[in-house]
Design a protein around this motif. Sequence first.
Motif, short mmCIF file in Angstrom:
data_model
loop_
_atom_site.label_atom_id
_atom_site.label_comp_id
_atom_site.label_asym_id
_atom_site.label_seq_id
_atom_site.Cartn_x
_atom_site.Cartn_y
_atom_site.Cartn_z
N ILE A 246 0.86 -1.18 0.00
CA ILE A 246 0.00 0.00 0.00
C ILE A 246 0.89 1.23 0.00
O ILE A 246 1.74 1.40 0.89
CB ILE A 246 -0.93 0.00 1.22
CG1 ILE A 246 -1.84 -1.23 1.19
CG2 ILE A 246 -1.78 1.28 1.26
CD1 ILE A 246 -2.69 -1.39 2.44
N LEU A 247 0.74 2.07 -1.00
CA LEU A 247 1.58 3.27 -1.17
C LEU A 247 0.81 4.49 -0.68
O LEU A 247 -0.08 5.00 -1.35
CB LEU A 247 1.97 3.42 -2.64
CG LEU A 247 2.58 2.16 -3.30
CD1 LEU A 247 2.85 2.41 -4.77
CD2 LEU A 247 3.85 1.75 -2.58
N LEU A 248 1.17 4.96 0.51
CA LEU A 248 0.45 6.09 1.11
C LEU A 248 1.01 7.43 0.66
O LEU A 248 0.27 8.42 0.57
CB LEU A 248 0.50 5.98 2.63
CG LEU A 248 -0.17 4.74 3.25
CD1 LEU A 248 0.05 4.73 4.75
CD2 LEU A 248 -1.66 4.72 2.92
N GLU A 249 2.32 7.51 0.41
CA GLU A 249 2.96 8.81 0.14
C GLU A 249 3.14 9.09 -1.35
O GLU A 249 3.05 10.24 -1.77
CB GLU A 249 4.31 8.88 0.85
CG GLU A 249 4.19 8.79 2.37
CD GLU A 249 5.55 8.89 3.05
OE1 GLU A 249 6.56 9.07 2.33
OE2 GLU A 249 5.60 8.78 4.29
N LYS A 250 3.40 8.07 -2.14
CA LYS A 250 3.75 8.27 -3.54
C LYS A 250 2.67 9.06 -4.29
O LYS A 250 2.99 9.91 -5.13
CB LYS A 250 3.98 6.92 -4.23
CG LYS A 250 4.36 7.04 -5.70
CD LYS A 250 4.68 5.69 -6.30
CE LYS A 250 4.96 5.80 -7.79
NZ LYS A 250 6.13 6.65 -8.09
N TYR A 251 1.40 8.82 -3.99
CA TYR A 251 0.31 9.47 -4.72
C TYR A 251 -0.41 10.50 -3.86
O TYR A 251 -1.55 10.86 -4.14
CB TYR A 251 -0.67 8.42 -5.24
CG TYR A 251 -0.01 7.44 -6.19
CD1 TYR A 251 0.25 7.78 -7.51
CD2 TYR A 251 0.38 6.17 -5.75
CE1 TYR A 251 0.88 6.90 -8.37
CE2 TYR A 251 1.01 5.28 -6.61
CZ TYR A 251 1.26 5.66 -7.92
OH TYR A 251 1.88 4.78 -8.78
#
Length: 280
Positions: A246-251
């Motif tokens: 789960i990518l919380l910061e990238k997007y």
Amino acid sequence: EQNLTMGNNGAVIPTTIANRIIKAVKDICPIFEKATLYHVNGTLKVPVWGPANSTHNITVSYQEEFTDITADSGKFTSVDLSGYLAGALTLIGKSVINNAQIDVVGFIVMEMAREIAAFLEGELLNGSTKAQGALSTTNTLTAAASAAITADELISLQANVKQVFQKNACWIMHPDTFTALKKLKDGNNRYLLQDDFTGTIPYRILGKPVYLSDNMPKMEAGKKAVLYGDLTGLSVNMRENVQIQILLEKYATQHAVGIVAWFEFDSKVTDSQKLVTLTM
């Protein structure tokens, strides 16, 4: 390209919502669980023993005393398994997450896992320009018709696998093919295979379990509609197991959360005598 936004997901953000989600399901067979599985970095070489050519192999015959025995042998070849990278990415708008009364992120993670399982199963059955599927076995019989299968053909197909490999053998076919086989009747309008259909899951034909897969070809001319045998004849090298992050910061600049999955694998038939297909 389709991301989960407020505009296209209004159905999950009502004032009240039923505590369930109805979704499409797929028939998936356990080919991944039953195949021979490896976890090897680099190139995995699976040794295969066989005749050296059409006339040379280990030969046993009657001999005479004081007469030299002529030496002969087969040879080892290898099937190479490397790794092909695959992945998936989904973006979820934070507005959807904040306004939904269900765990949208958890649901999408589970759906991604299911889609990966379906993708792997499709590759392990049919193969592609990269991985090789079980249907590529060189052991195949041809049905007399292009859109029908007889009970006699099923018996011949089963007999094409040596007895030593019958213990863990199973059938894999499309649900439509299975339905057609269940309807086979004799001249007195009696179901030919009724004694084999016990109603249990998995179903059974000629004493062996039947697994249904939406990824299997249907009964059409030139298609391999039935797979039978011991699935350990297919080897799978999982260089990298499935990882979902789960990518919380990238997007964050898009007010979105990303869910990404990566895995690396290869597959090949390493023992064709364990597997046989029926080609329409």
